[in-house]
Design a protein around this motif. Structure first.
Motif, short mmCIF file in Angstrom:
data_model
loop_
_atom_site.label_atom_id
_atom_site.label_comp_id
_atom_site.label_asym_id
_atom_site.label_seq_id
_atom_site.Cartn_x
_atom_site.Cartn_y
_atom_site.Cartn_z
N ILE A 127 0.87 -1.18 0.00
CA ILE A 127 0.00 0.00 0.00
C ILE A 127 0.91 1.22 0.00
CG2 ILE A 127 -1.77 1.30 1.26
CD1 ILE A 127 -2.50 -1.36 2.69
N GLN A 133 -3.05 6.64 6.42
CA GLN A 133 -4.22 5.77 6.21
C GLN A 133 -3.79 4.38 5.74
OE1 GLN A 133 -7.01 7.24 3.30
NE2 GLN A 133 -8.42 5.57 3.81
N MET A 137 -5.30 0.73 6.74
CA MET A 137 -5.83 -0.22 5.75
C MET A 137 -5.12 -1.57 5.86
SD MET A 137 -6.33 2.35 2.57
CE MET A 137 -7.15 1.20 1.52
N ASP A 140 -6.70 -3.34 8.67
CA ASP A 140 -8.01 -3.88 8.26
C ASP A 140 -7.83 -5.22 7.56
OD1 ASP A 140 -9.45 -1.74 9.21
OD2 ASP A 140 -9.57 -0.71 7.28
#
Ligand code: DQA
Length: 152
Positions: A127, A133, A137, A140
Motif C-alpha cells: 500500500i 491511512q 488499511m 483492516d
C-alpha cells in the motif's frame, strides 16, 4: 474469548523524524500520532499492535526474526531500506508471516531509485501513497485474514 492476534508494525530509518521531515511529501503527523491511530484502530478490529521504529538495519532484522515466534503478522514501512536491503527481505522471508508493505508516499511517482522494492518481492500486499491511512488499511486487511484464520 480467543486471544487477540498480534501484529508487529515496523518502521525504518528517518521515520522518527515525521512531522518535521519533508511535510510536503510525508505530511504533518508525527510517528507517535501514527502509532496512536494504529493502536486505537487495531484494538477496534480485535488486534494487539506492537509498534516500533529503528534507524538500524540490524535492529530491524532482529525484530523480524523474533516476530516469527511472538507475532501473527507483520506490517512494515522499511523506509530507505526498502530499496537497498536484501537482509530485511531475507529476514521477512524466514519469518513466514502474513506481510504487508506500507509507504506514506507513492514511491512510483518519485525518483527512479525508489521504484524498486526488495520487500515487495516477499510481501503479500503493498500500500503506498495514502499517507498514514495506509497503515490502518493494512490493519483492516490483517484483521480480516487473522480473524478468519482463528474461526477455522
Ligand atoms: C517511504 C518511502 C521511501 O522511499 C523513503 O526512503 C522513506 C519513506 C514512505 O513511507 O513513503 O523514508 O518509505
Amino acid at each position: 474469548m480467543a486471544k487477540a492476534p498480534k501484529v508487529l508494525i515496523l518502521n525504518g530509518p528517518n521515520l522518527n523524524m515525521l512531522g518535521s521531515r519533508q511535510p510536503e511529501v510525508y505530511g504533518r503527523e508525527t510517528l507517535s500520532d501514527i502509532e496512536e491511530s494504529c493502536r486505537r484502530h487495531g484494538k477496534s478490529k480485535g488486534l494487539a499492535v506492537t509498534f516500533r521504529q529503528s534507524n538500524s538495519e540490524g535492529e530491524l532484522v532482529g525484530w523480524i526474526q523474533d516476530a516469527r515466534d511472538s507475532h501473527n503478522a507483520i506490517v512494515i514501512n522499511p523506509a530507505a531500506y526498502t530499496h537497498t536491503s536484501v537482509a530485511i527481505m531475507d529476514a521477512l522471508l524466514a519469518a513466514e508471516l502474513p506481510l504487508i508493505e506500507v509507504h506514506l508516499s507513492n514511491i512510483h511517482r518519485r525518483e527512479a531509485f525508489r521504484h524498486h522494492s526488495y520487500v515487495s518481492k516477499v510481501a503479500d500486499a503493498v500500500i503506498c501513497g495514502l499517507g498514514s491511512q495506509g497503515y490502518l488499511m493494512a490493519l483492516d486487511a490483517m484483521a480480516q485474514r487473522l480473524n478468519a484464520e482463528q474461526e477455522t
